[in-house]
Design an enzyme around this catalytic site. Structure first.
Site, mmCIF file in Angstrom:
data_model
loop_
_atom_site.group_PDB
_atom_site.id
_atom_site.type_symbol
_atom_site.label_atom_id
_atom_site.label_comp_id
_atom_site.label_asym_id
_atom_site.label_seq_id
_atom_site.Cartn_x
_atom_site.Cartn_y
_atom_site.Cartn_z
ATOM 1 N N ARG A 1 32.933 -28.215 -38.196
ATOM 2 C CA ARG A 1 32.185 -28.722 -37.056
ATOM 3 C C ARG A 1 30.722 -28.341 -37.208
ATOM 4 O O ARG A 1 30.394 -27.203 -37.549
ATOM 5 C CB ARG A 1 32.745 -28.169 -35.728
ATOM 6 C CG ARG A 1 34.122 -28.695 -35.357
ATOM 7 C CD ARG A 1 34.075 -30.172 -34.968
ATOM 8 N NE ARG A 1 35.400 -30.718 -34.684
ATOM 9 C CZ ARG A 1 36.119 -31.395 -35.557
ATOM 10 N NH1 ARG A 1 35.665 -31.597 -36.771
ATOM 11 N NH2 ARG A 1 37.304 -31.878 -35.222
ATOM 12 N N GLU B 1 24.858 -34.854 -35.213
ATOM 13 C CA GLU B 1 25.208 -35.990 -36.069
ATOM 14 C C GLU B 1 25.503 -37.276 -35.319
ATOM 15 O O GLU B 1 25.508 -38.357 -35.910
ATOM 16 C CB GLU B 1 26.419 -35.644 -36.934
ATOM 17 C CG GLU B 1 27.720 -35.494 -36.165
ATOM 18 C CD GLU B 1 28.894 -35.154 -37.075
ATOM 19 O OE1 GLU B 1 29.906 -35.863 -36.993
ATOM 20 O OE2 GLU B 1 28.800 -34.188 -37.846
#
Length: 349
Positions: free
Chosen positions: A252, A281
Protein backbone atom coordinates in the site's frame (compact mmCIF):
# COMPACT_ATOMS: atom_id res chain seq x y z
CA UNK A 1 -26.31 -10.08 6.52
CA UNK A 2 -27.40 -6.48 6.20
CA UNK A 3 -28.23 -4.80 9.53
CA UNK A 4 -31.22 -3.29 7.71
CA UNK A 5 -32.83 -6.34 6.08
CA UNK A 6 -35.97 -4.49 5.12
CA UNK A 7 -33.83 -2.11 3.05
CA UNK A 8 -31.15 -4.62 2.01
CA UNK A 9 -32.40 -6.61 -0.98
CA UNK A 10 -34.80 -5.29 -3.54
CA UNK A 11 -37.78 -7.36 -4.59
CA UNK A 12 -36.29 -7.74 -8.06
CA UNK A 13 -33.20 -9.52 -6.76
CA UNK A 14 -34.75 -11.76 -4.17
CA UNK A 15 -37.05 -13.50 -6.65
CA UNK A 16 -34.46 -14.84 -9.06
CA UNK A 17 -34.26 -11.89 -11.43
CA UNK A 18 -30.86 -10.68 -12.51
CA UNK A 19 -28.81 -8.40 -10.29
CA UNK A 20 -27.62 -5.29 -12.08
CA UNK A 21 -24.19 -4.06 -11.06
CA UNK A 22 -22.48 -0.76 -11.80
CA UNK A 23 -18.76 -1.41 -12.27
CA UNK A 24 -16.69 1.73 -11.76
CA UNK A 25 -13.26 2.39 -13.22
CA UNK A 26 -13.52 -0.40 -15.74
CA UNK A 27 -10.92 -1.25 -18.35
CA UNK A 28 -11.11 -3.77 -21.18
CA UNK A 29 -9.53 -6.49 -19.02
CA UNK A 30 -12.15 -5.97 -16.28
CA UNK A 31 -14.93 -6.47 -18.81
CA UNK A 32 -13.34 -9.61 -20.23
CA UNK A 33 -12.77 -11.40 -16.93
CA UNK A 34 -16.01 -10.31 -15.26
CA UNK A 35 -18.06 -11.36 -18.29
CA UNK A 36 -16.35 -14.76 -18.33
CA UNK A 37 -16.84 -15.33 -14.59
CA UNK A 38 -20.53 -14.37 -14.74
CA UNK A 39 -21.39 -16.64 -17.66
CA UNK A 40 -24.63 -18.43 -16.80
CA UNK A 41 -25.23 -16.25 -13.73
CA UNK A 42 -28.08 -13.78 -13.32
CA UNK A 43 -25.74 -10.79 -13.30
CA UNK A 44 -25.95 -7.82 -15.63
CA UNK A 45 -22.87 -5.62 -15.69
CA UNK A 46 -23.08 -1.89 -16.36
CA UNK A 47 -19.50 -0.85 -17.05
CA UNK A 48 -18.62 2.73 -16.13
CA UNK A 49 -15.21 3.97 -17.25
CA UNK A 50 -14.64 6.76 -14.69
CA UNK A 51 -13.69 5.78 -11.16
CA UNK A 52 -16.11 6.38 -8.29
CA UNK A 53 -15.85 9.89 -6.87
CA UNK A 54 -18.24 12.44 -5.41
CA UNK A 55 -18.88 13.61 -8.96
CA UNK A 56 -19.65 10.18 -10.43
CA UNK A 57 -21.49 8.76 -7.38
CA UNK A 58 -24.95 9.70 -8.76
CA UNK A 59 -24.37 7.19 -11.60
CA UNK A 60 -24.78 4.43 -9.02
CA UNK A 61 -28.24 5.49 -7.90
CA UNK A 62 -30.25 2.93 -9.97
CA UNK A 63 -28.11 -0.03 -8.80
CA UNK A 64 -28.35 -2.06 -5.61
CA UNK A 65 -24.81 -3.33 -6.11
CA UNK A 66 -21.71 -1.54 -7.32
CA UNK A 67 -18.24 -2.91 -7.99
CA UNK A 68 -15.18 -0.85 -7.03
CA UNK A 69 -11.40 -0.98 -7.05
CA UNK A 70 -8.47 0.36 -5.01
CA UNK A 71 -8.47 3.83 -6.55
CA UNK A 72 -12.19 4.50 -6.13
CA UNK A 73 -13.20 7.13 -3.61
CA UNK A 74 -15.55 5.59 -1.05
CA UNK A 75 -15.48 8.27 1.59
CA UNK A 76 -18.31 9.21 3.93
CA UNK A 77 -19.46 11.91 1.49
CA UNK A 78 -19.58 9.43 -1.39
CA UNK A 79 -21.36 6.86 0.77
CA UNK A 80 -23.98 9.43 1.72
CA UNK A 81 -24.66 9.98 -1.96
CA UNK A 82 -24.83 6.23 -2.61
CA UNK A 83 -27.31 5.82 0.23
CA UNK A 84 -29.66 8.30 -1.44
CA UNK A 85 -29.97 5.83 -4.30
CA UNK A 86 -30.52 2.07 -4.22
CA UNK A 87 -26.98 0.96 -3.36
CA UNK A 88 -26.83 -1.73 -0.66
CA UNK A 89 -23.64 -3.56 -1.62
CA UNK A 90 -20.14 -2.45 -2.55
CA UNK A 91 -18.27 -5.39 -4.07
CA UNK A 92 -14.57 -4.58 -4.01
CA UNK A 93 -12.69 -6.38 -6.78
CA UNK A 94 -9.51 -6.32 -4.69
CA UNK A 95 -8.26 -7.34 -1.26
CA UNK A 96 -7.65 -3.85 0.12
CA UNK A 97 -10.42 -1.67 1.49
CA UNK A 98 -8.56 1.20 3.17
CA UNK A 99 -10.30 3.58 0.73
CA UNK A 100 -13.69 2.66 2.23
CA UNK A 101 -15.16 4.47 5.23
CA UNK A 102 -16.42 1.25 6.81
CA UNK A 103 -18.09 2.74 9.91
CA UNK A 104 -20.12 5.09 7.74
CA UNK A 105 -21.07 2.30 5.34
CA UNK A 106 -22.27 0.24 8.31
CA UNK A 107 -24.33 3.17 9.61
CA UNK A 108 -25.99 3.52 6.21
CA UNK A 109 -26.74 -0.19 5.88
CA UNK A 110 -24.39 -0.64 2.94
CA UNK A 111 -22.51 -3.93 2.98
CA UNK A 112 -18.92 -4.18 1.78
CA UNK A 113 -17.45 -7.40 0.39
CA UNK A 114 -13.96 -7.95 -0.95
CA UNK A 115 -11.69 -10.52 -2.58
CA UNK A 116 -9.51 -11.50 0.39
CA UNK A 117 -7.01 -13.49 -1.67
CA UNK A 118 -6.52 -14.09 -5.36
CA UNK A 119 -2.94 -14.83 -6.39
CA UNK A 120 -0.43 -13.95 -3.68
CA UNK A 121 2.24 -15.32 -6.02
CA UNK A 122 1.58 -12.47 -8.46
CA UNK A 123 2.45 -9.73 -5.97
CA UNK A 124 5.32 -11.62 -4.34
CA UNK A 125 6.90 -12.36 -7.71
CA UNK A 126 6.49 -8.73 -8.77
CA UNK A 127 8.35 -7.62 -5.65
CA UNK A 128 11.21 -9.94 -6.58
CA UNK A 129 11.13 -8.54 -10.11
CA UNK A 130 11.58 -5.02 -8.74
CA UNK A 131 14.54 -6.19 -6.67
CA UNK A 132 16.24 -7.90 -9.61
CA UNK A 133 15.63 -4.97 -11.94
CA UNK A 134 16.93 -2.36 -9.50
CA UNK A 135 19.95 -4.50 -8.63
CA UNK A 136 21.01 -5.65 -12.10
CA UNK A 137 19.54 -2.63 -13.91
CA UNK A 138 17.74 -4.63 -16.58
CA UNK A 139 15.67 -1.62 -17.61
CA UNK A 140 18.77 0.45 -18.33
CA UNK A 141 20.55 -2.41 -20.11
CA UNK A 142 17.50 -3.02 -22.30
CA UNK A 143 17.41 0.60 -23.47
CA UNK A 144 21.16 0.72 -24.03
CA UNK A 145 21.25 -2.35 -26.23
CA UNK A 146 18.36 -1.08 -28.34
CA UNK A 147 20.45 2.01 -29.02
CA UNK A 148 23.55 -0.03 -29.87
CA UNK A 149 25.31 0.74 -26.58
CA UNK A 150 26.83 -2.47 -25.21
CA UNK A 151 28.95 -0.87 -22.50
CA UNK A 152 28.63 -2.13 -18.92
CA UNK A 153 29.53 1.08 -17.09
CA UNK A 154 27.00 1.82 -14.37
CA UNK A 155 25.34 -1.59 -14.53
CA UNK A 156 27.20 -3.27 -11.67
CA UNK A 157 24.97 -5.06 -9.17
CA UNK A 158 25.46 -7.47 -6.28
CA UNK A 159 24.83 -11.16 -5.56
CA UNK A 160 21.54 -11.68 -3.77
CA UNK A 161 23.01 -14.82 -2.26
CA UNK A 162 24.05 -14.09 1.31
CA UNK A 163 22.25 -10.75 1.53
CA UNK A 164 19.94 -10.00 4.45
CA UNK A 165 16.32 -9.39 3.46
CA UNK A 166 13.80 -7.90 5.88
CA UNK A 167 10.18 -8.95 5.27
CA UNK A 168 7.70 -6.56 6.89
CA UNK A 169 4.44 -8.48 7.09
CA UNK A 170 4.31 -12.24 6.72
CA UNK A 171 0.79 -12.91 5.54
CA UNK A 172 0.25 -15.01 2.42
CA UNK A 173 2.18 -12.67 0.13
CA UNK A 174 4.99 -12.11 2.61
CA UNK A 175 5.38 -15.84 3.15
CA UNK A 176 5.66 -16.53 -0.59
CA UNK A 177 8.12 -13.67 -0.99
CA UNK A 178 10.22 -15.09 1.86
CA UNK A 179 10.18 -18.52 0.20
CA UNK A 180 11.43 -17.07 -3.09
CA UNK A 181 14.21 -15.08 -1.42
CA UNK A 182 15.19 -18.16 0.58
CA UNK A 183 15.72 -19.84 -2.78
CA UNK A 184 18.25 -17.14 -3.65
CA UNK A 185 20.18 -18.00 -0.52
CA UNK A 186 19.29 -14.86 1.42
CA UNK A 187 19.27 -14.51 5.19
CA UNK A 188 15.68 -13.70 6.14
CA UNK A 189 14.45 -11.45 8.92
CA UNK A 190 10.77 -10.70 9.51
CA UNK A 191 8.51 -8.42 11.48
CA UNK A 192 4.84 -9.11 12.15
CA UNK A 193 2.46 -9.18 15.08
CA UNK A 194 2.01 -12.90 14.44
CA UNK A 195 4.75 -15.29 13.42
CA UNK A 196 3.99 -17.50 10.42
CA UNK A 197 4.73 -21.19 10.81
CA UNK A 198 5.84 -21.50 7.18
CA UNK A 199 8.37 -18.72 7.70
CA UNK A 200 9.73 -20.29 10.87
CA UNK A 201 10.23 -23.57 8.98
CA UNK A 202 12.30 -21.68 6.41
CA UNK A 203 14.54 -20.39 9.17
CA UNK A 204 13.18 -16.85 9.13
CA UNK A 205 14.28 -14.92 12.19
CA UNK A 206 11.56 -12.67 13.64
CA UNK A 207 13.00 -9.50 15.16
CA UNK A 208 11.97 -6.04 16.31
CA UNK A 209 11.37 -3.56 13.49
CA UNK A 210 14.33 -1.37 14.43
CA UNK A 211 16.67 -4.36 14.28
CA UNK A 212 15.40 -5.32 10.84
CA UNK A 213 15.82 -1.79 9.53
CA UNK A 214 19.39 -1.65 10.80
CA UNK A 215 20.48 -5.08 9.56
CA UNK A 216 18.72 -5.59 6.21
CA UNK A 217 20.25 -4.98 2.80
CA UNK A 218 16.75 -5.14 1.32
CA UNK A 219 13.46 -4.21 3.01
CA UNK A 220 10.22 -5.43 1.39
CA UNK A 221 6.82 -4.26 2.65
CA UNK A 222 3.94 -6.73 2.66
CA UNK A 223 1.70 -5.41 5.45
CA UNK A 224 -1.76 -3.82 5.27
CA UNK A 225 -2.31 -0.08 5.56
CA UNK A 226 -3.67 0.59 9.04
CA UNK A 227 -3.41 3.65 11.30
CA UNK A 228 -0.45 1.97 13.03
CA UNK A 229 1.35 1.22 9.75
CA UNK A 230 0.70 4.52 7.95
CA UNK A 231 4.09 6.02 7.03
CA UNK A 232 5.86 3.05 8.55
CA UNK A 233 8.83 4.18 6.50
CA UNK A 234 9.22 7.80 7.59
CA UNK A 235 12.16 10.06 8.44
CA UNK A 236 12.80 8.24 11.70
CA UNK A 237 12.69 4.78 10.13
CA UNK A 238 14.88 5.86 7.22
CA UNK A 239 17.44 7.14 9.71
CA UNK A 240 17.60 3.64 11.20
CA UNK A 241 18.13 1.88 7.86
CA UNK A 242 21.37 0.18 7.01
CA UNK A 243 23.04 2.81 4.83
CA UNK A 244 22.29 2.19 1.16
CA UNK A 245 19.50 -0.33 1.76
CA UNK A 246 17.02 -1.14 -0.99
CA UNK A 247 13.36 -0.50 -0.10
CA UNK A 248 10.53 -2.28 -1.95
CA UNK A 249 6.80 -1.62 -1.59
CA UNK A 250 4.17 -3.68 -3.42
CA UNK A 251 1.56 -3.42 -0.68
CA UNK A 252 0.00 0.00 0.00
CA UNK A 253 1.33 3.41 -0.97
CA UNK A 254 0.62 4.94 2.42
CA UNK A 255 3.20 2.71 4.09
CA UNK A 256 5.91 5.07 2.82
CA UNK A 257 6.18 8.79 3.49
CA UNK A 258 7.25 9.76 -0.02
CA UNK A 259 8.73 13.12 0.95
CA UNK A 260 10.84 11.36 3.58
CA UNK A 261 11.86 8.74 1.02
CA UNK A 262 13.05 11.49 -1.34
CA UNK A 263 15.18 12.84 1.48
CA UNK A 264 16.58 9.36 2.09
CA UNK A 265 17.42 8.95 -1.59
CA UNK A 266 19.18 12.32 -1.70
CA UNK A 267 21.26 11.50 1.37
CA UNK A 268 22.08 7.97 0.15
CA UNK A 269 20.50 6.38 3.20
CA UNK A 270 18.12 4.66 0.76
CA UNK A 271 20.28 3.05 -1.90
CA UNK A 272 17.39 2.28 -4.24
CA UNK A 273 13.61 2.31 -4.12
CA UNK A 274 11.14 0.10 -5.99
CA UNK A 275 7.42 0.78 -5.63
CA UNK A 276 4.31 -0.57 -7.31
CA UNK A 277 2.06 1.62 -5.15
CA UNK A 278 2.06 5.32 -4.30
CA UNK A 279 0.18 7.19 -1.61
CA UNK A 280 -1.43 9.63 -4.05
CA UNK A 281 -1.81 7.17 -6.91
CA UNK A 282 -5.56 7.60 -7.38
CA UNK A 283 -5.11 10.53 -9.77
CA UNK A 284 -2.33 8.82 -11.72
CA UNK A 285 -2.37 5.04 -11.90
CA UNK A 286 -4.44 3.00 -14.35
CA UNK A 287 -4.71 5.95 -16.75
CA UNK A 288 -2.66 7.10 -19.74
CA UNK A 289 -1.07 10.38 -18.68
CA UNK A 290 1.55 10.44 -21.44
CA UNK A 291 0.07 13.52 -23.11
CA UNK A 292 -0.46 15.52 -19.92
CA UNK A 293 1.76 17.35 -17.44
CA UNK A 294 1.93 15.49 -14.12
CA UNK A 295 0.66 17.89 -11.49
CA UNK A 296 1.94 15.88 -8.52
CA UNK A 297 5.28 17.56 -7.78
CA UNK A 298 6.33 14.93 -5.25
CA UNK A 299 5.81 12.08 -7.72
CA UNK A 300 7.49 14.05 -10.51
CA UNK A 301 10.55 14.54 -8.28
CA UNK A 302 10.56 10.89 -7.24
CA UNK A 303 10.83 9.51 -10.76
CA UNK A 304 13.83 11.70 -11.59
CA UNK A 305 16.12 9.52 -9.45
CA UNK A 306 18.13 6.96 -11.42
CA UNK A 307 17.87 4.49 -8.55
CA UNK A 308 14.07 4.58 -8.35
CA UNK A 309 11.78 2.15 -10.18
CA UNK A 310 8.03 2.77 -10.25
CA UNK A 311 5.39 0.49 -11.75
CA UNK A 312 1.76 1.52 -11.91
CA UNK A 313 0.11 -0.88 -9.45
CA UNK A 314 0.53 -3.90 -11.70
CA UNK A 315 1.73 -6.36 -9.07
CA UNK A 316 -1.65 -8.14 -9.09
CA UNK A 317 -1.89 -8.08 -12.88
CA UNK A 318 -1.66 -11.71 -13.97
CA UNK A 319 -4.24 -13.83 -15.74
CA UNK A 320 -4.45 -16.11 -12.69
CA UNK A 321 -5.17 -13.20 -10.37
CA UNK A 322 -7.70 -11.51 -12.67
CA UNK A 323 -9.62 -14.78 -13.07
CA UNK A 324 -9.70 -15.32 -9.31
CA UNK A 325 -10.77 -11.73 -8.62
CA UNK A 326 -13.64 -11.99 -11.09
CA UNK A 327 -14.79 -15.38 -9.76
CA UNK A 328 -14.87 -14.28 -6.12
CA UNK A 329 -16.57 -11.00 -7.06
CA UNK A 330 -19.30 -12.96 -8.84
CA UNK A 331 -19.62 -15.26 -5.81
CA UNK A 332 -20.06 -12.22 -3.54
CA UNK A 333 -22.77 -10.84 -5.81
CA UNK A 334 -24.60 -14.18 -5.97
CA UNK A 335 -24.66 -14.40 -2.17
CA UNK A 336 -26.01 -10.87 -1.97
CA UNK A 337 -28.66 -11.54 -4.60
CA UNK A 338 -29.96 -14.62 -2.78
CA UNK A 339 -29.88 -13.06 0.68
CA UNK A 340 -27.12 -15.31 1.98
CA UNK A 341 -24.53 -14.27 4.54
CA UNK A 342 -21.64 -12.74 2.67
CA UNK A 343 -18.62 -14.98 3.04
CA UNK A 344 -16.22 -12.15 2.28
CA UNK A 345 -17.99 -9.29 4.01
CA UNK A 346 -15.67 -6.75 5.59
CA UNK A 347 -16.66 -6.33 9.22
CA UNK A 348 -16.39 -3.04 11.09
CA UNK A 349 -13.69 -3.38 13.74
Amino acid sequence: MSPFPSQGRGDNIGKGKSVEVAVFGTKSYDRHFLDSAAEGADIQWHFIEPRLTQTTAPLASPFEAICCFVNDEISSDVLDKLAKGKTKLIAMRCAGYNNVDLPRAHELGIQVARVPAYSPYAVAEHAVGLILTLNRKYHKAYNRVREGDFSLNGLVGFDLHGKTVGVIGTGKIGQIFARIMHGFGCELLAYDVQQAEDCLKLGVNYKALDEILAQSDIISLHCPLLPVTKHLIDDEAIGKLKAGAMVINTSRGGLIDTVAAIGGLKSGQIGSLGIDVYEEEAELFFEDKSETVIQDDVFARLVTFPNVLVTGHQGFFTQNALEAIAQVTVQNLKEFATGKTLTNEVAVS
